[in-house]
Design an enzyme around this catalytic site. Structure first.
Site, PDB file in Angstrom:
ATOM      1  N   SER A 170     -28.299  35.672  66.327  1.00 40.57           N
ATOM      2  CA  SER A 170     -28.553  34.377  66.967  1.00 40.57           C
ATOM      3  C   SER A 170     -29.803  34.436  67.827  1.00 40.57           C
ATOM      4  O   SER A 170     -29.944  35.337  68.658  1.00 40.57           O
ATOM      5  CB  SER A 170     -27.371  33.962  67.852  1.00 40.57           C
ATOM      6  OG  SER A 170     -26.239  33.741  67.072  1.00 40.57           O
ATOM      7  N   GLU A 252     -17.983  39.089  75.145  1.00 47.40           N
ATOM      8  CA  GLU A 252     -18.482  37.974  74.320  1.00 47.40           C
ATOM      9  C   GLU A 252     -17.350  36.991  74.032  1.00 47.40           C
ATOM     10  O   GLU A 252     -17.496  35.784  74.205  1.00 47.40           O
ATOM     11  CB  GLU A 252     -19.053  38.521  73.000  1.00 47.40           C
ATOM     12  CG  GLU A 252     -19.461  37.409  72.048  1.00 47.40           C
ATOM     13  CD  GLU A 252     -20.055  37.907  70.736  1.00 47.40           C
ATOM     14  OE1 GLU A 252     -20.059  39.133  70.492  1.00 47.40           O
ATOM     15  OE2 GLU A 252     -20.508  37.058  69.951  1.00 47.40           O
ATOM     16  N   GLU A 384      -9.344  35.624  61.580  1.00 50.91           N
ATOM     17  CA  GLU A 384      -8.419  36.591  60.971  1.00 50.91           C
ATOM     18  C   GLU A 384      -8.503  37.930  61.700  1.00 50.91           C
ATOM     19  O   GLU A 384      -7.488  38.565  61.994  1.00 50.91           O
ATOM     20  CB  GLU A 384      -8.760  36.808  59.480  1.00 50.91           C
ATOM     21  CG  GLU A 384      -8.505  35.608  58.581  1.00 50.91           C
ATOM     22  CD  GLU A 384      -9.580  34.525  58.683  1.00 50.91           C
ATOM     23  OE1 GLU A 384     -10.652  34.783  59.279  1.00 50.91           O
ATOM     24  OE2 GLU A 384      -9.348  33.416  58.183  1.00 50.91           O
TER      25      GLU A 384
HETATM   26  C1  LIG Z   1     -22.834  30.861  64.404  1.00 57.02           C
HETATM   27  C2  LIG Z   1     -22.824  32.351  64.254  1.00 57.02           C
HETATM   28  C3  LIG Z   1     -23.549  33.139  65.137  1.00 57.02           C
HETATM   29  C4  LIG Z   1     -23.555  34.537  64.999  1.00 57.02           C
HETATM   30  N1  LIG Z   1     -24.327  35.280  65.854  1.00 57.02           N
HETATM   31  C5  LIG Z   1     -24.399  36.618  65.705  1.00 57.02           C
HETATM   32  C6  LIG Z   1     -25.269  37.409  66.528  1.00 57.02           C
HETATM   33  O1  LIG Z   1     -25.955  36.891  67.411  1.00 57.02           O
HETATM   34  N2  LIG Z   1     -25.333  38.729  66.315  1.00 57.02           N
HETATM   35  C7  LIG Z   1     -24.589  39.357  65.357  1.00 57.02           C
HETATM   36  O2  LIG Z   1     -24.678  40.574  65.251  1.00 57.02           O
HETATM   37  N3  LIG Z   1     -23.758  38.639  64.546  1.00 57.02           N
HETATM   38  C8  LIG Z   1     -23.657  37.287  64.693  1.00 57.02           C
HETATM   39  N4  LIG Z   1     -22.841  36.546  63.855  1.00 57.02           N
HETATM   40  C9  LIG Z   1     -22.139  37.228  62.772  1.00 57.02           C
HETATM   41  C10 LIG Z   1     -20.638  37.317  62.943  1.00 57.02           C
HETATM   42  O3  LIG Z   1     -20.303  38.231  63.965  1.00 57.02           O
HETATM   43  C11 LIG Z   1     -20.074  37.738  61.579  1.00 57.02           C
HETATM   44  O4  LIG Z   1     -20.338  36.681  60.677  1.00 57.02           O
HETATM   45  C12 LIG Z   1     -18.583  37.984  61.648  1.00 57.02           C
HETATM   46  O5  LIG Z   1     -18.311  39.157  62.373  1.00 57.02           O
HETATM   47  C13 LIG Z   1     -17.958  38.115  60.236  1.00 57.02           C
HETATM   48  O6  LIG Z   1     -18.645  39.030  59.462  1.00 57.02           O
HETATM   49  P1  LIG Z   1     -19.152  38.656  57.983  1.00 57.02           P
HETATM   50  O7  LIG Z   1     -19.914  37.383  58.081  1.00 57.02           O
HETATM   51  O8  LIG Z   1     -19.825  39.838  57.427  1.00 57.02           O
HETATM   52  O9  LIG Z   1     -17.816  38.337  57.169  1.00 57.02           O
HETATM   53  P2  LIG Z   1     -16.840  39.399  56.498  1.00 57.02           P
HETATM   54  O10 LIG Z   1     -16.542  40.476  57.467  1.00 57.02           O
HETATM   55  O11 LIG Z   1     -17.381  39.788  55.172  1.00 57.02           O
HETATM   56  O12 LIG Z   1     -15.538  38.537  56.311  1.00 57.02           O
HETATM   57  C14 LIG Z   1     -15.363  37.627  55.207  1.00 57.02           C
HETATM   58  C15 LIG Z   1     -13.959  37.057  55.297  1.00 57.02           C
HETATM   59  O13 LIG Z   1     -12.984  38.118  55.160  1.00 57.02           O
HETATM   60  C16 LIG Z   1     -12.079  38.099  56.264  1.00 57.02           C
HETATM   61  N5  LIG Z   1     -11.730  39.471  56.639  1.00 57.02           N
HETATM   62  C17 LIG Z   1     -12.571  40.514  56.748  1.00 57.02           C
HETATM   63  N6  LIG Z   1     -11.894  41.634  57.141  1.00 57.02           N
HETATM   64  C18 LIG Z   1     -10.598  41.242  57.303  1.00 57.02           C
HETATM   65  C19 LIG Z   1      -9.414  41.937  57.681  1.00 57.02           C
HETATM   66  N7  LIG Z   1      -9.429  43.236  58.009  1.00 57.02           N
HETATM   67  N8  LIG Z   1      -8.248  41.235  57.733  1.00 57.02           N
HETATM   68  C20 LIG Z   1      -8.217  39.907  57.414  1.00 57.02           C
HETATM   69  N9  LIG Z   1      -9.314  39.216  57.015  1.00 57.02           N
HETATM   70  C21 LIG Z   1     -10.483  39.865  56.969  1.00 57.02           C
HETATM   71  C22 LIG Z   1     -12.857  37.431  57.386  1.00 57.02           C
HETATM   72  O14 LIG Z   1     -11.974  36.860  58.346  1.00 57.02           O
HETATM   73  C23 LIG Z   1     -13.662  36.386  56.637  1.00 57.02           C
HETATM   74  O15 LIG Z   1     -12.880  35.234  56.418  1.00 57.02           O
HETATM   75  C24 LIG Z   1     -22.807  35.156  63.965  1.00 57.02           C
HETATM   76  C25 LIG Z   1     -22.057  34.362  63.083  1.00 57.02           C
HETATM   77  C26 LIG Z   1     -22.055  32.973  63.212  1.00 57.02           C
HETATM   78  C27 LIG Z   1     -21.251  32.153  62.248  1.00 57.02           C
END
Ligand SMILES: Cc1cc2nc3c(=O)[nH]c(=O)nc-3n(C[C@H](O)[C@H](O)[C@H](O)COP(=O)(O)OP(=O)(O)OC[C@H]3O[C@@H](n4cnc5c(N)ncnc54)[C@H](O)[C@@H]3O)c2cc1C
Length: 401
Positions: A170, A252, A384
């Site tokens: 972000s 956070e 989740e």
């Molecule tokens: C508006 C916004 C701002 C953000 N800002 C930042 C930032 O400033 N810095 C930064 O580093 N990141 C940032 N993020 C990233 C955010 O932290 C990640 O998107 C989030 O941690 C999920 O990771 P992923 O997108 O890789 O999804 P994934 O981890 O691939 O997850 C995909 C899906 O699988 C589910 N899932 C995954 N593992 C499990 C489990 N063990 N049990 C059940 N369900 C599971 C998840 O809930 C999700 O629905 C931001 C995201 C958004 C949307």
């Protein structure tokens, strides 16, 4: 009977009230739009000079971080004094003086884990809003499973060398510095991660904005190509970054949830519904079903804000937030998404605008806010994953349960 220092607190309230009457700029009494958010930092352009004046005045008292120690520029307030300050700020509906990842996330862990030199170097500029920070955690292959991160950090003797990629960072394109998780040992997962800080203008750092569903670009892909980082910018021990990373996530989750994500685009849900749907002969929203759902939402939202305040008070009284903040983060996301759903539903066709004539500015802000709210259940840890944290660390359930 316990002594709560009532007389002193009343004196503090009177002083605070008088100071605010003198120092809160009048032009900030208008509602704060998204573009007015006071992020500070080297690149920040202040649309209203009074917002900068408000920041400077609050920062001079240390009230952008009211409970941090005075020696680093904080306010040094006790939790009771801080509560009074919060009440007085709410009473005059003051805008925040500063919105800052430095205040919400990094500062608290620096106070816990950094060396004295690091505290002196980084904390005062966070409090004054001079340095804007971004969070380099997620990577294309490491989100919920954050410890799978691969951004490589090598010890080159007199400096560290960083190569890799972050994503969803972000405001990386607006930030001055980054707090970043890097891999310093590939033979272990959690014990091979370190926590480093570096300037975003360091050669080899590139931030490319990504467009969001709401039309804005609040986050970026961030690339590191042979980025040299001085060794005294690692916080904590080499390979000891995972504990700091987890602690920061608790701050956070607590801080982004405490505002309830600020939903609603500044509009009053009931007033919007009355205007768009009309009122019955008793002056109520003329749709019994929607009226009941709005009433239920408002009761939940009120109970939620009271719970947040109680949790904040508990965490300030103990040693900071616990895994229970995952409950708050989960509920805050749900609440904000529900508020936007109700708002868009109540607005009917006016809630479906994207741009152009026929839609007021605040109506368009609701539509975009509704789309933006989809990210609330992902950012700061998905719903989740937060439910998993609650199951394991709050309820003590085992994996197979
Ligand atoms: C508006 C916004 C701002 C953000 N800002 C930042 C930032 O400033 N810095 C930064 O580093 N990141 C940032 N993020 C990233 C955010 O932290 C990640 O998107 C989030 O941690 C999920 O990771 P992923 O997108 O890789 O999804 P994934 O981890 O691939 O997850 C995909 C899906 O699988 C589910 N899932 C995954 N593992 C499990 C489990 N063990 N049990 C059940 N369900 C599971 C998840 O809930 C999700 O629905 C931001 C995201 C958004 C949307």
């Amino acid at each position: 009977m316990a002594d709560f220092g009532g007389t002193d607190l009343e004196a503090f309230r009177a002083e605070t009230r008088a100071w605010l009457a003198e120092n809160y700029p009048e032009s900030l009494n208008a509602p704060m739009g998204e573009d007015d958010a006071p992020w500070g930092g080297r690149k920040f352009v202040w649309k209203n000079p009074d917002a900068k004046l408000w920041l400077d005045r609050m920062a001079a008292k240390g009230w952008t971080a009211p409970m941090w120690p005075k020696e680093y520029g904080g306010g040094g307030l006790s939790k009771d004094e801080n509560k009074v300050l919060e009440q007085e700020l709410r009473r005059i509906r003051a805008r925040p003086a500063l919105m800052s990842f430095g205040v919400w996330m990094l500062g608290p862990v620096l106070l816990e884990y950094a060396t004295e030199e690091q505290k002196q170097k980084f904390i005062p500029s966070i409090i004054r809003g001079e340095t804007r920070w971004c969070q380099g955690y997620s990577e294309p292959g490491a989100g919920s499973d954050l410890a799978a991160l691969q951004t490589k950090c090598e010890d080159k003797g007199d400096h560290f060398l960083i190569n890799g990629q972050k994503v969803w960072t972000s405001y990386a394109d607006q930030a001055d510095w980054i707090f970043c998780l890097v891999r310093t040992d590939t033979s272990k997962k959690h014990e091979g991660i370190s926590f480093v800080l570096f300037d975003m203008t360091t050669p080899g750092v590139e931030a490319r904005p990504i467009k969001l569903i709401s039309g804005s670009s609040p986050f970026c892909e961030t690339f590191f190509d042979n980025v040299k980082v001085p060794k005294d910018q690692m916080v904590g021990k080499l390979n000891g970054g995972w504990d700091i990373a987890k602690r920061l996530l608790q701050y956070e989750r607590q801080n982004i949830s405490a505002s309830g994500f600020g939903g609603g685009g500044g509009l009053d849900l009931v007033e919007v519904a009355k205007k768009e749907i009309g009122v019955d002969d008793q002056g109520r929203i003329d749709d019994g079903d929607l009226r009941a759902r709005i009433a239920a939402h408002r009761m939940d939202a009120h109970a939620f804000m009271l719970t947040v305040r109680r949790a904040e008070a508990e965490s300030k009284a103990s040693k900071g937030p616990s895994a229970a903040v995952s409950i708050i983060k989960y509920a805050a996301a749900k609440m904000n998404q529900e508020r936007y759903e109700l708002m868009v539903e109540a607005m009917g066709l006016q809630g479906l605008g994207w741009e152009g004539e026929g839609f007021a500015k605040d109506e368009l802000a609701v539509t975009r806010g509704w789309l933006r709210s989809k990210g609330n259940s992902i950012e700061g840890g998905t719903s989740e994953v937060n439910l998993n944290v609650v199951a394991k660390r709050v309820l003590g359930l085992l994996d197979h349960q």
